[in-house]
Design an enzyme around this catalytic site. Structure first.
Site, PDB file in Angstrom:
ATOM      1  N   HIS A   1     -35.976  -4.919  78.391  1.00 40.88           N
ATOM      2  CA  HIS A   1     -37.267  -4.443  78.883  1.00 40.88           C
ATOM      3  C   HIS A   1     -38.160  -5.663  79.069  1.00 40.88           C
ATOM      4  CE1 HIS A   1     -39.126  -4.899  74.863  1.00 40.88           C
ATOM      5  NE2 HIS A   1     -37.985  -4.483  74.419  1.00 40.88           N
TER       6      HIS A   1
ATOM      7  N   HIS B   1     -32.559 -15.457  70.991  1.00 37.24           N
ATOM      8  CA  HIS B   1     -33.699 -14.546  71.167  1.00 37.24           C
ATOM      9  C   HIS B   1     -34.894 -14.934  70.273  1.00 37.24           C
ATOM     10  CE1 HIS B   1     -35.192 -10.435  72.349  1.00 37.24           C
ATOM     11  NE2 HIS B   1     -35.929 -10.627  71.265  1.00 37.24           N
TER      12      HIS B   1
ATOM     13  N   HIS C   1     -38.646 -16.680  70.965  1.00 36.26           N
ATOM     14  CA  HIS C   1     -39.937 -16.188  70.468  1.00 36.26           C
ATOM     15  C   HIS C   1     -40.670 -17.282  69.685  1.00 36.26           C
ATOM     16  CE1 HIS C   1     -39.973 -12.107  71.768  1.00 36.26           C
ATOM     17  NE2 HIS C   1     -38.987 -11.681  71.007  1.00 36.26           N
TER      18      HIS C   1
ATOM     19  N   ASN D   1     -49.259  -6.123  67.451  1.00 34.98           N
ATOM     20  CA  ASN D   1     -49.962  -5.150  66.620  1.00 34.98           C
ATOM     21  C   ASN D   1     -51.240  -5.804  66.095  1.00 34.98           C
ATOM     22  OD1 ASN D   1     -50.811  -3.505  64.382  1.00 34.98           O
ATOM     23  ND2 ASN D   1     -48.779  -2.572  64.373  1.00 34.98           N
TER      24      ASN D   1
ATOM     25  N   ASP E   1     -41.039  -9.411  74.520  1.00 29.37           N
ATOM     26  CA  ASP E   1     -39.883 -10.025  75.166  1.00 29.37           C
ATOM     27  C   ASP E   1     -40.231 -10.780  76.444  1.00 29.37           C
ATOM     28  OD1 ASP E   1     -38.263  -9.290  73.145  1.00 29.37           O
ATOM     29  OD2 ASP E   1     -36.993  -7.932  74.309  1.00 29.37           O
TER      30      ASP E   1
ATOM     31  N   ALA F   1     -55.360  -6.678  79.648  1.00 28.85           N
ATOM     32  CA  ALA F   1     -56.252  -7.029  80.750  1.00 28.85           C
ATOM     33  C   ALA F   1     -57.398  -7.860  80.172  1.00 28.85           C
ATOM     34  CB  ALA F   1     -56.796  -5.766  81.398  1.00 28.85           C
TER      35      ALA F   1
ATOM     36  N   ARG G   1     -57.060   7.585  72.574  1.00 31.63           N
ATOM     37  CA  ARG G   1     -56.795   6.151  72.697  1.00 31.63           C
ATOM     38  C   ARG G   1     -58.084   5.360  72.925  1.00 31.63           C
ATOM     39  NH1 ARG G   1     -51.794   5.363  76.540  1.00 31.63           N
ATOM     40  NH2 ARG G   1     -52.134   3.210  75.916  1.00 31.63           N
TER      41      ARG G   1
ATOM     42  N   ARG H   1     -60.733  -3.471  69.193  1.00 35.23           N
ATOM     43  CA  ARG H   1     -59.820  -4.558  69.544  1.00 35.23           C
ATOM     44  C   ARG H   1     -60.596  -5.525  70.437  1.00 35.23           C
ATOM     45  NH1 ARG H   1     -54.465  -2.528  71.958  1.00 35.23           N
ATOM     46  NH2 ARG H   1     -55.627  -2.469  73.879  1.00 35.23           N
TER      47      ARG H   1
ATOM     48  N   THR I   1     -60.777  -2.213  79.905  1.00 31.96           N
ATOM     49  CA  THR I   1     -59.426  -1.669  79.725  1.00 31.96           C
ATOM     50  C   THR I   1     -58.585  -2.053  80.942  1.00 31.96           C
ATOM     51  OG1 THR I   1     -58.119   0.329  79.290  1.00 31.96           O
ATOM     52  CG2 THR I   1     -60.014   0.582  80.748  1.00 31.96           C
TER      53      THR I   1
END
Lengths: 578, 61
Positions: A12, A126, A130, A313, A337, A424, A454, A504, A535
């Site tokens: 993904h 992998h 990261h 997170n 990823d 964004a 949300r 946030r 947003t």
């Protein structure tokens, strides 16, 4: 002059990142071109754009590095399926077909589809990708590095020391013990889509109390040495492709939430889901803090670079800063990823090609690393499509947009290069007045068509954040890239303050985004508060817009009032000219 | 034709990687299964390149 290309994909979030002499010049996720959210293909379009942006061809690229080692992943898949046979038979049949027809042949696909000489194709690990994406993109000469995600080849959590000699692996936790996969299993339990709905669990957690912590700790069991185990009787991600949790988890916590069903935290059932989300979030944070304590003790360093999907997170990031041992935290914007592509390129530049780090110039020039469209192109497009629009003088765009926001309009805002990462950051945003209490429900229900619970983020001028938010020391960089949750210390912004009194946060510096900073400054002049609701400019289930055409298509399908495309202003009503 | 040959040779390189991986992980018992699967993969990708056969490959499996 040396060019290195990093690629990620086939699971993904496929992406391409182009380095020039160790600096990022172009970075983009494939989904921004293909319009397939979390696009899992080969990043062909993103690669072509990166090369075109730099004005080079593939022949100029020294190395093309894939972000992981497919054969080792295949090995893990087979070992896991054999160990869990016969219940893994269905997953084996379907998963193997995918591997045999596509994933095993990544190198051949890169050679064929992208025109790369086979000898130039490299493969990173992998978690090494990261780790490289976090450490080499950071401004720190030395740092502890922690990577946490679902799973790479075998590792799910890796601990490194980053220094002048490169990245030194200190320890790792292997599949199937995985914080990321357990979080995803609970994401599925709570009725959301794995690899997409994890943000929603985080948002849902704010409505609950962590009263199921003991139960969740039966699934993700902390160990005395700071690591953790997973009780595999509660999860099925190691043998099933369809379901990531077992009936035993429902026996432990009650029935799972039906996907797509409504969520009302005022009902007993809704409260139970919120409490479970809060408990999962708390246990995840505790596990991360415990690992951070181990890493701090091992390295003695006061800076932590964090990467992997779990680094997105933003609530856990705050816990790491406030409850963890490190003085400061660095996370690059695409920590998942997609960021592996950046890490693969940086790993190649530093560890394969042996180039030393130079900290005088940032590796990441800013959050806008994607494609841009100039005003002449946008103007021609609007004229061709016969869309009524107003052309503004460039120095009046911020003033006009600020006036629209203060008057209660909701804006689509498309300016400059699109952002790197899932947030964004004032390049492809929906903007509104955060002081209006109804704005949250209005945007969720009538503009983005998504779940009402949300939250939205506030953008604030750098220097003013202390007036409204409790930003922990060491979290400044995270706030620049909207990767940190901070308690709100005012009642002035009901539309961006979440149920638990946090937000946030996105802190905007003039150097990073002058136009957006000017807009915030003008809003501050008009209202006394240089803050707007920000947003992502997309509808539910779609990638963030990138081009003006995509922006227009989204604008006309949404309830947005005004669209700013560069210096062009389009109104929703009466937009068609003829 | 040269492109197809190059792609095929790159695919064959998977066997070398497979050997190196087995040597590293010492999971020698996996090698026979992986060799069979990789060979099957080569056949499948070859068949997928045949336009009138490719629609049936996924359905058969």
């Amino acid at each position: 002059m040396s060019w290195v290309l990093g690629l990620s994909g086939l699971y993904h979030d496929s992406a391409a990142v182009l380095l020039h002499d160790g600096r990022v010049v172009a970075a983009a996720s494939e989904e921004r071109f293909s319009r397939v959210k979390h696009d899992a293909g080969l990043p062909v379009q993103a690669t072509r754009w990166c090369l075109a942006h730099a004005g080079i061809t593939m022949a100029d690229v020294t190395h093309v590095t894939w972000y992981e080692k497919p054969l080792r992943k295949f090995e893990r898949m087979l070992v896991s399926q054999v160990a869990n046979f016969p219940r893994s038979a269905s997953a084996f049949r379907r998963g193997t077909f995918n591997w045999l027809t596509e994933k095993l042949w990544v190198k051949a696909a890169i050679v064929k589809e992208l025109g790369v000489a086979p000898a130039r194709v490299l493969f990173s690990d992998h978690h090494q990708s990261h780790a490289a994406s976090a450490f080499y993109a950071s401004p720190y000469a030395e740092a502890a590095v922690l990577t946490v995600d679902g799973v790479g080849e075998w590792a799910t959590t890796s601990l490194y020391r980053g220094g002048p000699g490169g990245l030194e692996l200190l320890g790792e936790v292997l599949f199937p013990d995985s914080i990321g996969l357990v979080y995803s299993a609970f994401t599925a339990y709570l009725g959301f889509q794995v690899n997409d709905g994890e943000y929603k669990v985080m948002g849902m957690a704010a409505y609950g109390e962590p009263r199921f912590v003991d139960e969740v700790r039966k699934v993700l069991r902390p160990r005395e040495d700071g690591a953790f185990d997973v009780d595999l009787s509660y999860v099925s991600y190691h043998w099933s492709a369809d379901q990531s949790y077992t009936r035993r988890l429902e026996e432990l916590l009650g029935p799972a939430r039906f996907p797509g069903s409504g969520f009302d935290p005022t009902t007993a059932e809704g409260k139970r889901y919120a409490d479970i989300a809060a408990s999962v979030q708390r246990v995840t944070e505790d596990a991360l803090v415990a690992i951070a304590n181990v890493l701090h003790a091992r390295t003695g360093l006061d800076t932590l670079c964090l990467a992997g999907g779990v680094a997105l997170n933003s609530v856990a990031n705050r816990a790491l800063l406030t409850r963890g041992p490190f003085a400061r935290l660095f996370v690059q914007p695409a920590a998942g990823d997609a960021g592996g592509a950046m890490g693969a390129a940086l790993w190649t530049w530093h560890e394969v090609m042996g180039n030393p780090r130079t900290l005088d110039t940032p590796v990441l020039p800013g959050p806008g690393l994607g494609q841009a469209w100039d005003d002449a192109t946008i103007g021609a497009l609007l004229t061709d499509l016969r869309v009524k629009h107003e052309v503004l003088a460039p120095d009046t765009v911020a003033v006009r947009a600020a006036a629209d926001i203060v008057e209660g309009r909701v804006l689509g805002w498309v300016q400059g290069r699109f952002e790197w990462g899932p947030r964004a950051l004032g390049h492809r945003s929906i903007l509104a007045d955060p002081r209006r209490a109804d704005m949250k429900d209005r945007i969720n229900a009538r503009i983005k068509y998504r779940e009402l619970f949300r939250p939205f983020a506030p953008s604030v001028c750098a220097g003013a954040e202390g007036r409204y938010f409790d930003v922990p020391p060491g979290g400044e960089q995270l706030a620049e890239w909207m990767l940190l949750v901070a308690p709100v210390t005012t009642d002035d912004f009901p539309a961006t303050t979440h149920a638990d009194g946090t937000a946030r946060l996105h802190v905007v510096h003039a150097a990073a985004n002058p136009l957006y900073h000017a807009l915030l400054t003008e809003v501050g002049r008009l209202t006394g508060h240089p803050v707007v609701l920000n947003t992502s400019f997309n509808l539910k289930g779609e990638p963030i817009v990138s081009s003006p055409v995509q922006a227009l298509a989204t604008f006309f399908r949404s309830g947005l009032d005004v669209l700013y495309l560069g210096a062009h202003r389009v109104e929703q009503t009466g937009s068609y000219d003829g | 034709m040269a492109d197809r040959l190059q792609t095929f040779l790159v695919r064959l390189g998977v066997f070398g990687e497979l050997w190196r991986m087995a040597a590293r992980s010492k999971r020698w018992w996996l090698v026979p299964m992986m060799v069979v699967l990789v060979l099957l993969g080569l056949v499948l990708t070859g068949l997928q390149a045949v336009p009138y056969l490719s629609p049936f490959i996924y359905a058969v499996l």
